[in-house]
Write a protein that holds these residues in place. Structure first.
Motif, PDB file in Angstrom:
ATOM      1  N   LEU A 126       0.832  -1.210   0.000  1.00  0.00           N
ATOM      2  CA  LEU A 126       0.000   0.000   0.000  1.00  0.00           C
ATOM      3  C   LEU A 126       0.860   1.252   0.000  1.00  0.00           C
ATOM      4  N   LYS A 127       1.904   1.265   0.821  1.00  0.00           N
ATOM      5  CA  LYS A 127       2.764   2.440   0.901  1.00  0.00           C
ATOM      6  C   LYS A 127       3.511   2.673  -0.408  1.00  0.00           C
ATOM      7  N   SER A 128       3.837   1.599  -1.105  1.00  0.00           N
ATOM      8  CA  SER A 128       4.509   1.787  -2.396  1.00  0.00           C
ATOM      9  C   SER A 128       3.542   2.313  -3.454  1.00  0.00           C
ATOM     10  N   LEU A 129       2.253   1.997  -3.328  1.00  0.00           N
ATOM     11  CA  LEU A 129       1.267   2.455  -4.306  1.00  0.00           C
ATOM     12  C   LEU A 129       0.773   3.873  -4.038  1.00  0.00           C
ATOM     13  N   CYS A 130       0.540   4.188  -2.761  1.00  0.00           N
ATOM     14  CA  CYS A 130      -0.093   5.483  -2.483  1.00  0.00           C
ATOM     15  C   CYS A 130       0.679   6.366  -1.513  1.00  0.00           C
ATOM     16  N   GLY A 131       1.776   5.885  -0.978  1.00  0.00           N
ATOM     17  CA  GLY A 131       2.555   6.697  -0.040  1.00  0.00           C
ATOM     18  C   GLY A 131       2.074   6.528   1.390  1.00  0.00           C
ATOM     19  N   ASN A 132       2.650   7.327   2.280  1.00  0.00           N
ATOM     20  CA  ASN A 132       2.320   7.221   3.707  1.00  0.00           C
ATOM     21  C   ASN A 132       1.056   7.971   4.092  1.00  0.00           C
ATOM     22  N   SER A 133       0.584   8.862   3.236  1.00  0.00           N
ATOM     23  CA  SER A 133      -0.560   9.694   3.602  1.00  0.00           C
ATOM     24  C   SER A 133      -1.886   9.134   3.102  1.00  0.00           C
ATOM     25  N   GLU A 136      -6.131   4.240   3.398  1.00  0.00           N
ATOM     26  CA  GLU A 136      -6.113   2.779   3.514  1.00  0.00           C
ATOM     27  C   GLU A 136      -4.871   2.298   4.252  1.00  0.00           C
ATOM     28  N   ALA A 137      -3.719   2.937   3.974  1.00  0.00           N
ATOM     29  CA  ALA A 137      -2.473   2.555   4.657  1.00  0.00           C
ATOM     30  C   ALA A 137      -2.561   2.889   6.145  1.00  0.00           C
ATOM     31  N   ASP A 138      -3.170   4.029   6.474  1.00  0.00           N
ATOM     32  CA  ASP A 138      -3.334   4.400   7.881  1.00  0.00           C
ATOM     33  C   ASP A 138      -4.223   3.403   8.621  1.00  0.00           C
ATOM     34  N   GLU A 139      -5.326   2.986   7.972  1.00  0.00           N
ATOM     35  CA  GLU A 139      -6.230   2.021   8.604  1.00  0.00           C
ATOM     36  C   GLU A 139      -5.540   0.685   8.848  1.00  0.00           C
ATOM     37  N   LEU A 140      -4.768   0.233   7.864  1.00  0.00           N
ATOM     38  CA  LEU A 140      -4.073  -1.042   8.015  1.00  0.00           C
ATOM     39  C   LEU A 140      -2.979  -0.951   9.070  1.00  0.00           C
ATOM     40  N   ALA A 141      -2.265   0.171   9.107  1.00  0.00           N
ATOM     41  CA  ALA A 141      -1.225   0.350  10.126  1.00  0.00           C
ATOM     42  C   ALA A 141      -1.834   0.338  11.529  1.00  0.00           C
ATOM     43  N   THR A 142      -2.999   0.956  11.676  1.00  0.00           N
ATOM     44  CA  THR A 142      -3.695   0.949  12.962  1.00  0.00           C
ATOM     45  C   THR A 142      -4.117  -0.464  13.349  1.00  0.00           C
ATOM     46  N   ALA A 143      -4.633  -1.221  12.383  1.00  0.00           N
ATOM     47  CA  ALA A 143      -5.053  -2.599  12.659  1.00  0.00           C
ATOM     48  C   ALA A 143      -3.854  -3.467  13.045  1.00  0.00           C
ATOM     49  N   ILE A 144      -2.718  -3.249  12.394  1.00  0.00           N
ATOM     50  CA  ILE A 144      -1.521  -4.033  12.716  1.00  0.00           C
ATOM     51  C   ILE A 144      -1.022  -3.682  14.116  1.00  0.00           C
ATOM     52  N   SER A 145      -1.046  -2.407  14.462  1.00  0.00           N
ATOM     53  CA  SER A 145      -0.584  -2.014  15.800  1.00  0.00           C
ATOM     54  C   SER A 145      -1.518  -2.532  16.892  1.00  0.00           C
ATOM     55  N   ARG A 146      -2.805  -2.646  16.588  1.00  0.00           N
ATOM     56  CA  ARG A 146      -3.767  -3.210  17.533  1.00  0.00           C
ATOM     57  C   ARG A 146      -3.550  -4.696  17.714  1.00  0.00           C
ATOM     58  N   GLY A 147      -3.182  -5.365  16.634  1.00  0.00           N
ATOM     59  CA  GLY A 147      -2.947  -6.802  16.686  1.00  0.00           C
ATOM     60  C   GLY A 147      -4.234  -7.590  16.612  1.00  0.00           C
ATOM     61  N   PRO A 148      -4.117  -8.914  16.588  1.00  0.00           N
ATOM     62  CA  PRO A 148      -5.330  -9.741  16.518  1.00  0.00           C
ATOM     63  C   PRO A 148      -6.135  -9.644  17.807  1.00  0.00           C
TER      64      PRO A 148
END
Length: 167
Positions: A126-133, A136-148
């Motif tokens: 995602l970051k390679s396609l659309c950058g850090n801003s 979708e990348a922010d939502e996924l990063a939040t989900a990863i930091s939350r964990g399962p």
């Protein structure tokens, strides 16, 4: 001359397949649109199984409309069927490999299953396609930091062992 009919049928089959794969930027069939709106309202009402039924019916009516796969995946995730949701996200990615919502949704479903490393691969894509801003990348990063999230144990899963006693 003897290969003419085979070549013609092969070219027709390939042409049909190619046209189905390219048809996701158009409006859905009107009947499919009605079923999609029915599914979205069922999902908003907290009825994911009813939404899945409506989205699957819409997919039957208009199999070339890629957003239906995303709706199906979201409904499957809410039903707790992350594996099925991942399959729908991958079907959407086959049709549109750079679909940011499908990449992010697949990553979130992977996190819910506990596959954090695979979700990180989706985040880097995602970051390679659309950058850090990108949202979708922010939502996924939040989900990863939350964990399962821990699985909720249902009453049906804990059934007492049947014991036979003598009177």
């Amino acid at each position: 001359m003897r290969f003419g009919p085979a070549a013609l049928s092969l070219s027709l089959a390939l042409g049909l397949t190619a046209s189905i794969g390219q048809a996701d930027d158009r409006a859905p069939n009107p009947r499919a649109a009605m079923l999609i709106s029915e599914g979205k309202s069922a999902l908003a009402a907290g009825q994911p199984q009813k939404a899945i039924d409506a989205f699957e019916a819409a997919l039957t009516v208009d199999p070339a409309h890629t957003p239906i796969y995303l709706d199906l995946a979201e409904a499957a995730r809410r039903e707790g069927l992350q594996g099925k949701a991942i399959r729908y996200y991958r079907d959407a990615l086959k049709r549109d490999p750079e679909n940011l919502a499908a990449i992010s949704g697949e990553g979130e479903a992977l996190v819910e299953k506990g596959a954090i490393e695979k979700a990180r691969l989706n985040l880097s894509k995602l970051k390679s396609l659309c950058g850090n801003s990108c949202e979708e990348a922010d939502e996924l990063a939040t989900a990863i930091s939350r964990g399962p999230q821990p699985q909720v144990l249902r009453a049906e899963a804990v059934m007492p062992d049947a014991q036979v006693t003598q009177n």
